[in-house]
Motif scaffolding. Structure first.
Motif, mmCIF file in Angstrom:
data_model
loop_
_atom_site.group_PDB
_atom_site.id
_atom_site.type_symbol
_atom_site.label_atom_id
_atom_site.label_comp_id
_atom_site.label_asym_id
_atom_site.label_seq_id
_atom_site.Cartn_x
_atom_site.Cartn_y
_atom_site.Cartn_z
ATOM 1 N N LEU A 88 -25.481 53.901 4.764
ATOM 2 C CA LEU A 88 -25.190 55.048 5.629
ATOM 3 C C LEU A 88 -25.602 56.362 4.980
ATOM 4 C CD1 LEU A 88 -21.764 54.392 7.378
ATOM 5 C CD2 LEU A 88 -24.019 54.502 8.398
ATOM 6 N N ARG A 89 -25.420 56.460 3.688
ATOM 7 C CA ARG A 89 -25.812 57.692 2.992
ATOM 8 C C ARG A 89 -27.304 57.972 3.123
ATOM 9 N NH1 ARG A 89 -21.770 56.823 -2.013
ATOM 10 N NH2 ARG A 89 -20.091 58.133 -1.201
ATOM 11 N N THR A 90 -28.099 56.930 3.270
ATOM 12 C CA THR A 90 -29.551 57.119 3.376
ATOM 13 C C THR A 90 -30.003 57.495 4.784
ATOM 14 O OG1 THR A 90 -30.068 54.802 3.871
ATOM 15 C CG2 THR A 90 -29.950 55.434 1.528
ATOM 16 N N ILE A 91 -29.152 57.252 5.789
ATOM 17 C CA ILE A 91 -29.591 57.504 7.158
ATOM 18 C C ILE A 91 -28.898 58.688 7.825
ATOM 19 C CG2 ILE A 91 -30.280 55.107 7.553
ATOM 20 C CD1 ILE A 91 -27.698 54.768 9.211
ATOM 21 N N CYS A 92 -27.828 59.186 7.240
ATOM 22 C CA CYS A 92 -27.105 60.254 7.931
ATOM 23 C C CYS A 92 -27.503 61.637 7.408
ATOM 24 C CB CYS A 92 -25.603 60.046 7.837
ATOM 25 S SG CYS A 92 -24.922 60.208 6.211
ATOM 26 N N THR A 93 -27.120 62.640 8.168
ATOM 27 C CA THR A 93 -27.414 64.015 7.788
ATOM 28 C C THR A 93 -26.514 64.450 6.637
ATOM 29 O OG1 THR A 93 -25.767 64.960 9.284
ATOM 30 C CG2 THR A 93 -27.983 64.559 10.192
ATOM 31 N N GLU A 94 -26.848 65.560 6.039
ATOM 32 C CA GLU A 94 -26.048 66.099 4.942
ATOM 33 C C GLU A 94 -24.612 66.381 5.394
ATOM 34 O OE1 GLU A 94 -26.431 69.984 2.245
ATOM 35 O OE2 GLU A 94 -28.274 68.798 2.390
ATOM 36 N N ASP A 95 -24.461 66.924 6.602
ATOM 37 C CA ASP A 95 -23.119 67.194 7.132
ATOM 38 C C ASP A 95 -22.314 65.912 7.303
ATOM 39 O OD1 ASP A 95 -23.561 69.917 7.244
ATOM 40 O OD2 ASP A 95 -24.141 69.897 9.358
ATOM 41 N N ASN A 96 -22.961 64.872 7.815
ATOM 42 C CA ASN A 96 -22.253 63.613 8.019
ATOM 43 C C ASN A 96 -21.967 62.887 6.719
ATOM 44 O OD1 ASN A 96 -22.041 63.890 10.782
ATOM 45 N ND2 ASN A 96 -23.996 62.897 11.172
ATOM 46 N N ALA A 97 -22.787 63.074 5.720
ATOM 47 C CA ALA A 97 -22.577 62.401 4.435
ATOM 48 C C ALA A 97 -21.228 62.769 3.831
ATOM 49 C CB ALA A 97 -23.707 62.734 3.477
ATOM 50 N N GLN A 98 -20.754 63.954 4.111
ATOM 51 C CA GLN A 98 -19.468 64.406 3.570
ATOM 52 C C GLN A 98 -18.282 63.690 4.213
ATOM 53 O OE1 GLN A 98 -19.424 68.653 3.968
ATOM 54 N NE2 GLN A 98 -21.375 68.878 2.921
#
Length: 139
Positions: A88-98
């Motif tokens: 998931l960390r590789t596919i989501c945006t910076e905002d979503n990674a948090q």
């Protein structure tokens, strides 16, 4: 809240159901999968039985693929294991990674696929117990 596992067939659908019950009307929970062959399929029959033993009805669940819209919708994204978290960390945006984290905080929820009913039962108990990490203690 969004729960995610590999197939949305065992762990994440039950986690969503358990979190929703514990949180009541104040909590909205969805579940999704990364990959797999169970799109629009019901939960694993052994997980449906394990959920039933704990008083949950998982029979209406249908597996669904995670989308960027789901990630945007969720305030918290809980993965069942570290491999799903890393993907998931590789596919989501910076905002979503948090928003991302492991359901059990520092360890995986073991995948019961291909195992006996007792393993599914143990998995369901572990998931139900883990709800306390995300939603206050039961009255």
């Amino acid at each position: 809240m969004l729960t995610v596992c590999l197939g949305n067939y065992c762990r994440s659908p039950f986690a969503a159901l358990a979190l929703a019950r514990r949180g009541g009307d104040d909590v909205q929970v969805r579940s999704a999968r990364l990959i797999g062959k169970w799109q629009d399929q019901p939960a694993n029959p052994s997980m449906i039985k394990a959920a039933g033993r704990l008083g949950y009805d998982l029979s209406t669940h249908r597996a669904q693929q995670i989308t960027l819209e789901m990630l945007d919708w969720a305030d918290t994204v809980l993965t069942m294991n570290a491999a799903v978290l890393e993907t998931l960390r590789t596919i989501c945006t910076e905002d979503n990674a948090q928003k991302l984290g492991l359901y059990l905080g520092d360890r995986d929820v073991p995948d019961p696929m291909g195992q006996g009913g007792d393993v599914f039962n143990d998995c369901a108990v572990l998931i139900e117990t883990g709800t306390a990490l995300h939603i206050g203690r039961l009255p």
